[in-house]
Scaffold this motif. Structure first.
Motif, mmCIF file in Angstrom:
data_model
loop_
_atom_site.group_PDB
_atom_site.id
_atom_site.type_symbol
_atom_site.label_atom_id
_atom_site.label_comp_id
_atom_site.label_asym_id
_atom_site.label_seq_id
_atom_site.Cartn_x
_atom_site.Cartn_y
_atom_site.Cartn_z
ATOM 1 N N SER A 64 0.811 -1.230 0.000
ATOM 2 C CA SER A 64 0.000 0.000 0.000
ATOM 3 C C SER A 64 0.839 1.271 0.000
ATOM 4 O O SER A 64 0.406 2.304 -0.529
ATOM 5 C CB SER A 64 -0.948 0.001 1.202
ATOM 6 O OG SER A 64 -0.215 -0.030 2.422
ATOM 7 N N SER A 65 2.025 1.223 0.570
ATOM 8 C CA SER A 65 2.870 2.421 0.640
ATOM 9 C C SER A 65 3.937 2.464 -0.454
ATOM 10 O O SER A 65 4.763 3.381 -0.479
ATOM 11 C CB SER A 65 3.546 2.506 2.013
ATOM 12 O OG SER A 65 4.401 1.400 2.211
ATOM 13 N N PHE A 66 3.919 1.495 -1.361
ATOM 14 C CA PHE A 66 4.926 1.432 -2.418
ATOM 15 C C PHE A 66 4.432 2.142 -3.678
ATOM 16 O O PHE A 66 3.254 2.042 -4.036
ATOM 17 C CB PHE A 66 5.272 -0.025 -2.745
ATOM 18 C CG PHE A 66 6.215 -0.661 -1.753
ATOM 19 C CD1 PHE A 66 7.510 -0.981 -2.113
ATOM 20 C CD2 PHE A 66 5.812 -0.924 -0.445
ATOM 21 C CE1 PHE A 66 8.388 -1.561 -1.209
ATOM 22 C CE2 PHE A 66 6.667 -1.500 0.473
ATOM 23 C CZ PHE A 66 7.962 -1.815 0.094
ATOM 24 N N THR A 67 5.332 2.849 -4.327
ATOM 25 C CA THR A 67 4.985 3.565 -5.543
ATOM 26 C C THR A 67 4.893 2.608 -6.727
ATOM 27 O O THR A 67 5.354 1.462 -6.654
ATOM 28 C CB THR A 67 6.034 4.636 -5.858
ATOM 29 O OG1 THR A 67 7.278 3.975 -6.189
ATOM 30 C CG2 THR A 67 6.245 5.571 -4.665
ATOM 31 N N GLU A 68 4.314 3.080 -7.800
ATOM 32 C CA GLU A 68 4.223 2.263 -9.010
ATOM 33 C C GLU A 68 5.609 1.922 -9.541
ATOM 34 O O GLU A 68 5.837 0.824 -10.060
ATOM 35 C CB GLU A 68 3.400 2.987 -10.078
ATOM 36 C CG GLU A 68 1.928 3.090 -9.751
ATOM 37 C CD GLU A 68 1.286 1.730 -9.495
ATOM 38 O OE1 GLU A 68 1.531 0.802 -10.298
ATOM 39 O OE2 GLU A 68 0.575 1.599 -8.488
ATOM 40 N N GLU A 69 6.534 2.850 -9.408
ATOM 41 C CA GLU A 69 7.894 2.594 -9.863
ATOM 42 C C GLU A 69 8.555 1.503 -9.016
ATOM 43 O O GLU A 69 9.267 0.632 -9.547
ATOM 44 C CB GLU A 69 8.723 3.884 -9.789
ATOM 45 C CG GLU A 69 10.107 3.776 -10.413
ATOM 46 C CD GLU A 69 10.069 3.390 -11.877
ATOM 47 O OE1 GLU A 69 10.998 2.663 -12.314
ATOM 48 O OE2 GLU A 69 9.127 3.805 -12.596
ATOM 49 N N GLU A 70 8.314 1.529 -7.729
ATOM 50 C CA GLU A 70 8.865 0.490 -6.859
ATOM 51 C C GLU A 70 8.233 -0.864 -7.158
ATOM 52 O O GLU A 70 8.923 -1.898 -7.157
ATOM 53 C CB GLU A 70 8.638 0.874 -5.394
ATOM 54 C CG GLU A 70 9.521 2.028 -4.931
ATOM 55 C CD GLU A 70 9.129 2.554 -3.570
ATOM 56 O OE1 GLU A 70 10.022 3.039 -2.845
ATOM 57 O OE2 GLU A 70 7.918 2.497 -3.215
ATOM 58 N N LYS A 71 6.942 -0.871 -7.437
ATOM 59 C CA LYS A 71 6.280 -2.124 -7.811
ATOM 60 C C LYS A 71 6.856 -2.676 -9.111
ATOM 61 O O LYS A 71 7.027 -3.892 -9.262
ATOM 62 C CB LYS A 71 4.771 -1.905 -7.959
ATOM 63 C CG LYS A 71 4.043 -1.659 -6.647
ATOM 64 C CD LYS A 71 2.554 -1.472 -6.910
ATOM 65 C CE LYS A 71 1.795 -1.198 -5.629
ATOM 66 N NZ LYS A 71 0.348 -0.977 -5.876
ATOM 67 N N LYS A 72 7.165 -1.788 -10.025
ATOM 68 C CA LYS A 72 7.759 -2.214 -11.289
ATOM 69 C C LYS A 72 9.132 -2.845 -11.052
ATOM 70 O O LYS A 72 9.482 -3.856 -11.671
ATOM 71 C CB LYS A 72 7.888 -1.021 -12.243
ATOM 72 C CG LYS A 72 8.368 -1.381 -13.640
ATOM 73 C CD LYS A 72 8.471 -0.152 -14.516
ATOM 74 C CE LYS A 72 7.116 0.500 -14.723
ATOM 75 N NZ LYS A 72 7.198 1.657 -15.662
ATOM 76 N N GLN A 73 9.893 -2.270 -10.145
ATOM 77 C CA GLN A 73 11.195 -2.834 -9.795
ATOM 78 C C GLN A 73 11.035 -4.222 -9.175
ATOM 79 O O GLN A 73 11.803 -5.147 -9.488
ATOM 80 C CB GLN A 73 11.923 -1.919 -8.813
ATOM 81 C CG GLN A 73 13.313 -2.412 -8.428
ATOM 82 C CD GLN A 73 13.926 -1.614 -7.291
ATOM 83 O OE1 GLN A 73 13.204 -1.038 -6.458
ATOM 84 N NE2 GLN A 73 15.247 -1.566 -7.237
ATOM 85 N N HIS A 74 10.030 -4.393 -8.334
ATOM 86 C CA HIS A 74 9.779 -5.689 -7.716
ATOM 87 C C HIS A 74 9.336 -6.709 -8.757
ATOM 88 O O HIS A 74 9.731 -7.884 -8.696
ATOM 89 C CB HIS A 74 8.725 -5.554 -6.618
ATOM 90 C CG HIS A 74 9.243 -4.908 -5.379
ATOM 91 N ND1 HIS A 74 8.659 -5.084 -4.136
ATOM 92 C CD2 HIS A 74 10.297 -4.075 -5.176
ATOM 93 C CE1 HIS A 74 9.334 -4.387 -3.232
ATOM 94 N NE2 HIS A 74 10.319 -3.757 -3.849
ATOM 95 N N LEU A 75 8.528 -6.274 -9.724
ATOM 96 C CA LEU A 75 8.114 -7.175 -10.795
ATOM 97 C C LEU A 75 9.330 -7.686 -11.560
ATOM 98 O O LEU A 75 9.426 -8.884 -11.863
ATOM 99 C CB LEU A 75 7.151 -6.453 -11.746
ATOM 100 C CG LEU A 75 6.753 -7.231 -13.011
ATOM 101 C CD1 LEU A 75 6.065 -8.547 -12.660
ATOM 102 C CD2 LEU A 75 5.851 -6.369 -13.903
ATOM 103 N N GLN A 76 10.251 -6.823 -11.847
ATOM 104 C CA GLN A 76 11.473 -7.229 -12.546
ATOM 105 C C GLN A 76 12.271 -8.227 -11.710
ATOM 106 O O GLN A 76 12.868 -9.163 -12.252
ATOM 107 C CB GLN A 76 12.318 -5.996 -12.861
ATOM 108 C CG GLN A 76 11.677 -5.069 -13.888
ATOM 109 C CD GLN A 76 12.411 -3.745 -14.019
ATOM 110 O OE1 GLN A 76 13.281 -3.406 -13.213
ATOM 111 N NE2 GLN A 76 12.061 -2.973 -15.052
ATOM 112 N N PHE A 77 12.257 -8.043 -10.398
ATOM 113 C CA PHE A 77 12.938 -8.967 -9.497
ATOM 114 C C PHE A 77 12.306 -10.356 -9.581
ATOM 115 O O PHE A 77 13.017 -11.370 -9.691
ATOM 116 C CB PHE A 77 12.867 -8.422 -8.071
ATOM 117 C CG PHE A 77 13.514 -9.294 -7.030
ATOM 118 C CD1 PHE A 77 14.891 -9.391 -6.950
ATOM 119 C CD2 PHE A 77 12.737 -10.009 -6.127
ATOM 120 C CE1 PHE A 77 15.496 -10.188 -5.974
ATOM 121 C CE2 PHE A 77 13.331 -10.804 -5.158
ATOM 122 C CZ PHE A 77 14.716 -10.891 -5.082
#
Length: 241
Positions: free
Chosen positions: A97-110
């Motif tokens: 909930s506190s993560f940005t879309e850019e951070e979520k994108k980084q996690h997806l790549q992970f």
């Protein structure tokens, strides 16, 4: 260099940090994580962020588990499968909930970069759940076995411990590798609180998603490191209980 293999984390960041301290992990170590980083306790997104940062300074291998597949699908498509939500996915979604879309994108790549399996220089295999091909993991016809298979572990448990690896009766699946390291099936199912060994298979999932501890094993010495029971670290949560 130590090779440390680490079991299913399931969102328990406090247990992971405690385990790293107790194992006295250094930059000289190689860490092999067996998957299921998310779903269960309240810090799944934080676990992924911690692992991303950890891999910048320590040699890590990240194997993909079935819960990671579900989370990856959600991060990519923003669609949450009801089965996933009922098995820890709800807590994972809330942790983002506190993560940005850019951070979520980084996690997806992970997640996308995770390995289905890993074989080290000593011919030791690391996989989340198991595999079914008698010819080994490179000949597995259905990759879902890497996430879900329990037959490899069940077979190892039923074997006669006196049976030598050179025997014609020794299962072909097991002959390909010096040792096999898995997670996925909690040792708590067998009333065991430490990693279990059957034949040349080692199960490192000691039930951190439930009432158990998070475990690491030195593959050379077989020394075990463990966190506190994860329920003690998150006393106001239920995990996947």
């Amino acid at each position: 260099m130590r090779y440390l293999v680490i079991g299913d984390i399931h969102g328990g960041l406090m247990a992971l940090k405690q385990l790293m301290e107790r194992a006295e992990v250094t930059k000289k170590d190689k860490l092999i994580f067996l998957g299921d980083y998310v779903d269960g306790w309240s810090e799944s997104a934080q676990v992924i962020q911690y692992l991303i940062e950890l891999s910048e300074s320590i040699n890590c291998v990240f194997i993909k588990g079935n819960h990671d597949v579900w989370c990856e699908d959600w991060l990519r498509e923003n669609l949450a499968h009801p089965v996933w939500l009922a098995h820890g996915g709800k807590e994972t979604v809330e942790s983002y909930s506190s993560f940005t879309e850019e951070e979520k994108k980084q996690h997806l790549q992970f997640f996308q970069a995770m390995e289905l399996f890993y074989i080290d220089d000593a011919n030791r295999l690391y996989v989340h759940a198991g595999f079914t091909s008698m010819h080994g993991v490179q000949r597995e016809y259905d990759i879902r076995g890497f996430y879900y298979d329990r037959t490899l572990w069940e077979m190892a448990l039923t074997m006669d411990i006196r049976l030598p690896k050179t025997s014609e009766k020794y299962p072909h699946r097991l002959k390909h590798y010096k040792e096999i390291y898995i997670g996925h099936t909690p040792t708590l199912h067998y009333h065991k609180h430490e990693p279990m060994n059957a034949a040349n298979v080692w199960n490192i999932d000691t039930g951190a998603a439930f009432t158990g501890k998070l475990s690491a094993l030195d593959v050379e010495t077989k020394e075990v490191f463990q966190s506190d029971p994860v329920t003690n670290l998150y006393p106001n949560e239920l995990g996947r209980n």
